[in-house]
Design an enzyme around this catalytic site. Structure first.
Site, PDB file in Angstrom:
ATOM      1  N   SER A 113       0.801  -1.226   0.000  1.00  8.71           N
ATOM      2  CA  SER A 113       0.000   0.000   0.000  1.00  8.71           C
ATOM      3  C   SER A 113       0.834   1.277   0.000  1.00  8.71           C
ATOM      4  O   SER A 113       0.318   2.342  -0.326  1.00  8.71           O
ATOM      5  CB  SER A 113      -0.939   0.005   1.209  1.00  8.71           C
ATOM      6  OG  SER A 113      -0.193   0.080   2.412  1.00  8.71           O
ATOM      7  N   LYS A 188       0.484   4.678   6.857  1.00  7.33           N
ATOM      8  CA  LYS A 188      -0.025   5.491   5.749  1.00  7.33           C
ATOM      9  C   LYS A 188       0.620   6.875   5.821  1.00  7.33           C
ATOM     10  O   LYS A 188       1.342   7.206   6.759  1.00  7.33           O
ATOM     11  CB  LYS A 188      -1.547   5.638   5.823  1.00  7.33           C
ATOM     12  CG  LYS A 188      -2.332   4.331   5.898  1.00  7.33           C
ATOM     13  CD  LYS A 188      -2.280   3.542   4.611  1.00  7.33           C
ATOM     14  CE  LYS A 188      -3.089   2.251   4.731  1.00  7.33           C
ATOM     15  NZ  LYS A 188      -2.919   1.384   3.531  1.00  7.33           N
TER      16      LYS A 188
END
Length: 334
Positions: A113, A188
């Site tokens: 990701s 993230k």
């Protein structure tokens, strides 16, 4: 007279053996004047010498009780390396636990990701010290945070099938020498913070407070919105909006807008900022904040709000101020 000379010379009684008494008895009973003068001179010399010169040192022949003197002290026997090794290991583990708890912790990257910024299997070091002093995540930082709820429900926790290996992993992860496989943490990039408005429509770009972001870190071939654009979202205070750099392969805030918080993450869930890729060696790199987040107008909405509000209030009060001045002027004229 002989006893007086001896006492003046030494200042203390001297042992008197038989030989000494014989020697005294051999002296004439009536000493001559020369002998008396010599004795007096000797006494004076001895008295002044005791003050001007140190007393002669006498070698010690042994303890006063007559026991044998001790020999030279034997050198202490050093512990063997194998006896000290467990102590050193214990100290190292305690230090590692303290560092993990308060300073820095290692985390492993389990998915794609965050490509190409982070690769699967990379080990990143996370700063856990700064949040202790009240610092909050800022735009552009790569952060590790606990699952706010429902983000990793379908993600299995990777564990070894070997029970011994699992035990070693649990111990090392507990002290911070190895990333934990049991904790459900995510990594993230922070795109917006509390009070910001973030949006990404069509193919992008992502906008924060109306300012477009230039995102060179986005995975090559992806659009800034990926396959999940979204309308403007107001980020609540005390929360952050996060997105992965691999926009087409990241279940980030965009995919959890139907959950409590509207896809945002509580600041309290943030473990810390990832600041360096430490392993493998050939992937070593720092994780700085991209320059696009330093744009002047990016946070313009918050700083400008107080001046604008003040200006509006001043305009609203202007008629009242004029009335008060007019009354004062009329009173002075009358």
């Amino acid at each position: 007279m002989g006893d007086l000379v001896i006492g003046a010379r030494s200042g203390a009684g001297e042992p008197e053996g038989p030989g000494r008494r014989v020697a005294r008895s051999a002296e004439p009973s009536a000493p001559s004047a020369a002998v008396d003068d010599a004795a007096a001179q000797t006494a004076d010399e001895q008295g002044t010498g005791a003050e001007d010169s140190p007393e002669p040192s006498h070698p010690e022949t042994g303890p006063a009780d007559g026991s044998e003197s001790e020999g030279p002290a034997k050198p202490r026997k050093q512990r063997s390396f194998w006896k000290e090794l467990p102590i050193l290991i214990g100290i190292a583990l305690i230090l590692a636990l303290v560092i993990k708890t308060f300073f820095v912790q290692a985390f492993s990257i389990p998915s794609e990701s965050m490509q190409n910024t982070l690769q699967v299997g990379d080990r990143v070091l996370v700063d856990k010290l700064t949040p202790w002093f009240g610092a909050e995540p800022e735009r552009g930082e790569v952060v590790v945070f606990h699952d706010p709820g429902g983000w990793l429900n379908d993600e299995p926790t990777p564990q070894s099938s070997n029970s011994f290996v699992r035990g070693v992993q649990d111990v090392l992860s507990f002290v911070g020498l190895m990333p934990s496989a049991n904790e459900k943490d995510l990594i993230k990039r922070v795109i917006a913070v509390g009070g910001d408005t973030v949006e990404c429509e069509g193919e992008g770009p992502v906008k924060v407070n109306g300012v477009a972001l230039n995102e060179p870190y986005v995975y090559q071939g992806n659009t800034p919105c990926g396959d999940h654009p979204f309308a403007p979202v107001k980020v609540p205070e005390g929360r952050i909006w996060v997105m992965g750099d691999h926009r087409a392969n990241s279940l980030d805030s965009r995919f959890h807008m139907d959950q409590p918080g509207g896809g945002t993450v509580p600041v309290d869930n943030v473990i810390g900022r990832a600041f360096v890729v430490a392993w493998p060696i050939d992937h070593w790199s720092t994780l700085p904040v991209p320059g696009t987040f330093d744009q002047k107008g990016l946070a313009a909405a918050a700083p400008m709000a107080p001046p604008v509000a003040g200006a509006v209030g001043a305009v609203a009060l202007l008629p009242l101020v004029r009335r008060v001045r007019g009354r004062k002027e009329r009173r002075q004229e009358s």
